[in-house]
Write an enzyme that holds these catalytic residues in place. Sequence first.
Site: not given
Length: 614
Positions: A2, A27, A75, A101-102, A484, A488, A491, A507, A609
């Site tokens: 937030c 944010r 948020w 916030n939290g 992963e 990264k 991309e 193999h 995104k």
Amino acid sequence: MCGIVGYVGPRAAVDVVMDGLRRLEYRGYDSAGVAIVAQGQVALAKKAGKIANLDKALAEQPLPTDGLGIGHTRWATHGAPNDVNAHPHLSADGRVALVHNGIIENFVQLRSELAADGITMTSETDTEVVAHLLGQAVAAGSGLGDAMRAVCLRLAGAFTLVAVDTDAPDLVVAARRNSPLVVGVGEGENFLASDVAAFLQHTREAIELGQDQVVEIRSDSVLVTTFDGKPAQVRPYHVDWDLSAAEKDGYDWFMRKEIYEQPKAVFDTLLGRRDSRGALILDEIRISEAELRLVDKIIVIACGTSFYAGLVAKYAIEHWTRIPCEVELASEFRYRDPIVGPTTLVVTISQSGETADTLMAIRHAREQRAKVLAICNTNGSTIPRESDAVIYTHAGPEVGVASTKGFLTQLVACYLLGLYLAQVRGSKFGDEITAIMEELEHIPAALELLLDDMQPVLDLAAEFAAEPSVLFLGRHVGYPVALEGALKLKELAYIHAEGFAAGELKHGPIALIENGLPVFVVVPPQGRDMLHDKVVSNIQEIRARGARTVVLAEEDDHEVDAVADVLIRLPKVSTLLQPLVATVPLQIFACELATRKGHDVDQPRNLAKSVTVE
Ligand code: AGP
């Protein structure tokens, strides 16, 4: 997370607060609101959606232009993103307004105590509980500062609180635990904000609030104390960032900022997951324990990085619950005529909650009468809305297109789900579950230490900046980490990168190995099983063929010293949890290498995104 703004001074508070909220829009948020204390009243406006909706409401019903004010961009964590759940929240008598916030971990218990006092909630939020507690305290005669200190001592969790009181028309009070808050010190005016971007155009003099501190600001004074009322040491500083840097907290990219937010994101995702007895409580799971005990198959469905989180989940869920667990690319799932029924639990993982491939896959699964549980970072998005249950990760908004904290918190949510299923089905004893939870609760500290020692990885990115191809190897849960790490690099640096199961190399892929080729290898923790030794022999195989080995291994593993051209040390964690630490150097490497190549790390070419088309 937030955005928060507070103001006291000669300017029109509503304008200062609204302008501050606009500067915090980056944010990410899903609702916004503002409260003004003037002429002995609290005037308040709050709307779901973007700040433009709030602007429209203010145009129709303007707030006073005098007085002081607080504002918030939310948020959502507890409670859907709508007008009622938006902040500020008011005390029962309308005297106190509060933004937060939290996460208040013990809000359910506090809510029942308030109910016993005849106070009922108007929203689904944890925040409203605190507004009522403050209202009770000031109604009993406390000043707002003393009320805030007293209430904070009753709260568990992570919180930044900012409150105003109609009986204190010159005072804004705030408190901070595990969530950021800065004071902007002006000439005859003072500001409060989640970060300096909100007030930078008014002042560059700031004070960072410390842990468990309360601040009382008036137009000509700033008073900081501890929660128990003692004067607190403060650290004034001059902000020399420009606005763009301020939004990224001084980092060059949102992605790099989000990598370094991972300790807090993991901490926040673990908050409030155990009751007073230590038992797991995943309060968003709306599938009964009886139904969970009947589950005879789990299918994890996701895309991209989230799919790799699902691959890790498979190892943990099968080991802890003995339920067969398949992991499926969402874009493949519904075209393979999957075997799904009422005893299948479909687990979908999505940071955005809007990925079309994933959404279409769960719709197909629900048509086959499967139960669907969503692991998601975006409260109120489509996928959790169309699922039977949800476990929200609390990573806060992820602005960088390449997922980082979103991935790590997905792993945490997958572990929580596995442990919860083990608890419900009795496949693990309570003390075994507690031991794993306690190890998870130590991960934020381990990540902080790891992130403090990333210079060797940054140097490696400089050395490999011109490499055309990099390989990544791993075994067991190290294999999804290898995948992963390769994603990264693909991309962000736009170079060939590929992840392999280490045992698969012989193999065919070993033909790719040639002199000097960089190969990252994730080495499992040392232990009785052969896992570790097998990977070490895989490294010997590729070194014998000229590979340049970058070995990620736990700090006291010296069996790898002889086979590593570069050694990246990891904190000691158990095998299944190692992805939480092994992934981070690979994120840093990709971010730094892409930066050196001059790429836009936050908005890589061709990527979005959230992929809302199939
Ligand atoms: C990850 O870095 C990518 N941005 C991408 O693979 C992403 O994980 C994938 O598109 C899934 O997105 P979601 O988690 O929002 O569903």
